[in-house]
Write an enzyme that holds these catalytic residues in place. Structure first.
Site, PDB file in Angstrom:
ATOM      1  N   LEU A  33       0.813  -1.220   0.000  1.00 32.07           N
ATOM      2  CA  LEU A  33       0.000   0.000   0.000  1.00 32.07           C
ATOM      3  C   LEU A  33       0.843   1.265   0.000  1.00 32.07           C
ATOM      4  CD1 LEU A  33      -2.765  -1.141   2.518  1.00 32.07           C
ATOM      5  CD2 LEU A  33      -2.689  -1.412   0.026  1.00 32.07           C
ATOM      6  N   HIS A  34       0.344   2.256  -0.727  1.00 25.13           N
ATOM      7  CA  HIS A  34       0.954   3.592  -0.751  1.00 25.13           C
ATOM      8  C   HIS A  34      -0.143   4.611  -0.440  1.00 25.13           C
ATOM      9  CE1 HIS A  34      -0.939   3.796  -4.646  1.00 25.13           C
ATOM     10  NE2 HIS A  34      -0.198   2.803  -5.118  1.00 25.13           N
ATOM     11  N   ASP A  35       0.214   5.902  -0.520  1.00 20.65           N
ATOM     12  CA  ASP A  35      -0.756   6.940  -0.147  1.00 20.65           C
ATOM     13  C   ASP A  35      -2.005   6.938  -1.024  1.00 20.65           C
ATOM     14  OD1 ASP A  35       0.842   7.689   1.893  1.00 20.65           O
ATOM     15  OD2 ASP A  35       1.624   9.511   0.945  1.00 20.65           O
ATOM     16  N   HIS A  37      -3.616   4.252  -2.084  1.00 21.33           N
ATOM     17  CA  HIS A  37      -4.531   3.291  -1.460  1.00 21.33           C
ATOM     18  C   HIS A  37      -5.129   3.875  -0.173  1.00 21.33           C
ATOM     19  CE1 HIS A  37      -1.628   0.377  -3.528  1.00 21.33           C
ATOM     20  NE2 HIS A  37      -2.795   0.019  -4.034  1.00 21.33           N
ATOM     21  N   GLY A 148      -9.820   3.356  -7.546  1.00 24.85           N
ATOM     22  CA  GLY A 148      -9.077   4.521  -8.001  1.00 24.85           C
ATOM     23  C   GLY A 148      -9.310   4.814  -9.483  1.00 24.85           C
ATOM     24  N   LYS A 150      -7.118   5.963 -11.184  1.00 18.47           N
ATOM     25  CA  LYS A 150      -5.828   5.624 -11.796  1.00 18.47           C
ATOM     26  C   LYS A 150      -6.012   4.456 -12.769  1.00 18.47           C
ATOM     27  CE  LYS A 150      -1.327   4.252 -11.578  1.00 18.47           C
ATOM     28  NZ  LYS A 150      -1.373   2.806 -11.384  1.00 18.47           N
ATOM     29  N   ILE A 177      -3.814   9.824  -6.887  1.00 20.16           N
ATOM     30  CA  ILE A 177      -2.834  10.441  -5.984  1.00 20.16           C
ATOM     31  C   ILE A 177      -1.450  10.327  -6.638  1.00 20.16           C
ATOM     32  CG2 ILE A 177      -1.823  10.390  -3.665  1.00 20.16           C
ATOM     33  CD1 ILE A 177      -4.816  11.208  -3.751  1.00 20.16           C
ATOM     34  N   SER A 186       2.117   4.146  -7.645  1.00 20.85           N
ATOM     35  CA  SER A 186       1.806   2.771  -8.033  1.00 20.85           C
ATOM     36  C   SER A 186       2.795   1.839  -7.356  1.00 20.85           C
ATOM     37  CB  SER A 186       1.944   2.625  -9.554  1.00 20.85           C
ATOM     38  OG  SER A 186       1.997   1.249  -9.897  1.00 20.85           O
TER      39      SER A 186
HETATM   40  P1  AMP Z   1      -3.883  -2.137  -6.750  1.00 22.69           P
HETATM   41  O1  AMP Z   1      -3.436  -2.538  -5.386  1.00 22.69           O
HETATM   42  O2  AMP Z   1      -2.808  -1.563  -7.598  1.00 22.69           O
HETATM   43  O3  AMP Z   1      -4.705  -3.196  -7.415  1.00 22.69           O
HETATM   44  O4  AMP Z   1      -4.888  -0.924  -6.523  1.00 22.69           O
HETATM   45  C1  AMP Z   1      -5.962  -1.024  -5.640  1.00 22.69           C
HETATM   46  C2  AMP Z   1      -6.837   0.178  -5.811  1.00 22.69           C
HETATM   47  O5  AMP Z   1      -6.092   1.347  -5.551  1.00 22.69           O
HETATM   48  C3  AMP Z   1      -7.402   0.329  -7.233  1.00 22.69           C
HETATM   49  O6  AMP Z   1      -8.750   0.764  -7.163  1.00 22.69           O
HETATM   50  C4  AMP Z   1      -6.509   1.379  -7.813  1.00 22.69           C
HETATM   51  O7  AMP Z   1      -7.128   2.131  -8.854  1.00 22.69           O
HETATM   52  C5  AMP Z   1      -6.249   2.253  -6.614  1.00 22.69           C
HETATM   53  N1  AMP Z   1      -5.024   3.044  -6.792  1.00 22.69           N
HETATM   54  C6  AMP Z   1      -3.786   2.580  -7.085  1.00 22.69           C
HETATM   55  N2  AMP Z   1      -2.927   3.607  -7.223  1.00 22.69           N
HETATM   56  C7  AMP Z   1      -3.648   4.742  -7.014  1.00 22.69           C
HETATM   57  C8  AMP Z   1      -3.327   6.134  -7.030  1.00 22.69           C
HETATM   58  N3  AMP Z   1      -2.099   6.582  -7.294  1.00 22.69           N
HETATM   59  N4  AMP Z   1      -4.320   7.023  -6.773  1.00 22.69           N
HETATM   60  C9  AMP Z   1      -5.580   6.585  -6.513  1.00 22.69           C
HETATM   61  N5  AMP Z   1      -5.941   5.294  -6.487  1.00 22.69           N
HETATM   62  C10 AMP Z   1      -4.993   4.381  -6.729  1.00 22.69           C
END
Ligand code: AMP
Length: 288
Positions: A33-35, A37, A148, A150, A177, A186
């Site tokens: 997780l990052h900011d 998430h 997101g 994104k 974000i 990411s």
């Molecule tokens: P992931 O863990 O990459 O599958 O992402 C999980 C959720 O976090 C998804 O709905 C993504 O679209 C969202 N997400 C990932 N990176 C970002 C970001 N930089 N800004 C906003 N939402 C994000």
């Protein structure tokens, strides 16, 4: 600290006590997780009483030769971060818990929308997203789920899934974000070398530039896009796609462009080992 469950039955039993009186939100993630998430969790808290974050590196959405094995798995750090934003439950299932049979014989095929953009080079990706998100919706039975922007195409597919399968779930799209230099956060950014990381924000800068050009409509779309592709390529990226679509992800051309108030510019490009994804919403001045 959020309570962690890895079994579907335990999570369901825990959530059942809230279901009548309170709203439950789901934030699906693959962890690390990052900011970006954490922002989804903050938004979830504004819309629900109980926030469940799922952490599952979903094998069905990775293609052959993709980074399923090397995808960063950092559950302890993730749970600690989630505690700082007040998540209530973490659902971190094993692959066996999620998929008694792998690949699952039941598939969710979301149709034409999955064939374009990311679907061209990742033909099975959105089928995998469809099944895992459907399963998570059925397991958690949330009132609201946050995704997101994104992953713009993913968000559009999930909205379609919810509409077509009548899930009683409100879907909220959360803004992208970014790092201070504009790079969309990411988990895959950590695949970038230091020099690639310095180049990476060019992708977002190019989207900003394109958005201004499209808004001003001085040149045909094709010309603008190929000039953009050239600049991105000469910066060191290998482009998967760079396209302009309506916000519903239908095609636009120079004639139809002014019929739409909102457009979205979407890009996917490789920089070294990292496949970077970004997009930008554009508001066109006038609607005809
Ligand atoms: P992931 O863990 O990459 O599958 O992402 C999980 C959720 O976090 C998804 O709905 C993504 O679209 C969202 N997400 C990932 N990176 C970002 C970001 N930089 N800004 C906003 N939402 C994000």
């Amino acid at each position: 600290m959020p309570t962690i469950h890895s079994h579907i039955s335990d999570l369901r039993a825990a959530l059942q006590t809230y279901r009548v009186a309170q709203r439950i939100a789901l934030v699906p993630t693959m962890g690390n997780l990052h900011d970006g998430h954490l922002e989804l969790v903050k938004i979830a808290k504004q819309h629900a009483d109980i926030v469940v974050v799922s952490i599952f590196v979903n094998p069905t959405q990775f293609g052959i030769g993709e980074d399923f094995d090397s995808y960063p798995r950092t559950l302890d750090e993730d749970v600690a971060k989630l505690a700082t934003v007040g998540a209530d439950y973490v659902f971190a299932p094993t692959i066996d818990e999620m998929y008694p049979l792998l690949p699952p014989p039941t598939t969710i095929l979301a149709g034409a929308i999955t064939k374009q953009l990311c679907g061209k080079t990742r033909p099975t990706h959105f089928d995998g997203v469809g099944i895992v998100v459907s399963k998570l919706f059925n397991i958690v039975q949330p009132d609201v789920a946050i995704f997101g922007q994104k992953d713009y195409q993913q968000l559009a597919i999930i909205k379609q899934l919810v509409r077509d399968l009548s899930y009683p779930i409100e879907i909220i799209g959360a803004p992208i974000i970014r790092a201070a230099d504009g790079l969309a956060l990411s988990s895959r950014n950590q695949y970038l070398s230091a020099s690639e990381r310095r180049i990476a924000p060019i992708l977002q800068q190019e989207l900003q530039y394109l958005a201004k050009q499209i808004g001003a409509v001085q040149q045909p779309l094709d010309v603008l896009l190929s000039a953009s592709r050239e600049r991105i390529t000469s910066a060191g990226f290998i482009i998967d796609y760079l396209e302009v679509k309506t916000t519903e992800l239908t095609a636009v051309n120079d004639e139809s462009i002014h019929n739409h108030q909102g457009l979205v510019i979407l890009v996917a490009a490789w920089l070294g080992r990292a496949r970077l994804l970004d997009n930008l919403l554009v508001t066109i001045g006038k609607v005809r």
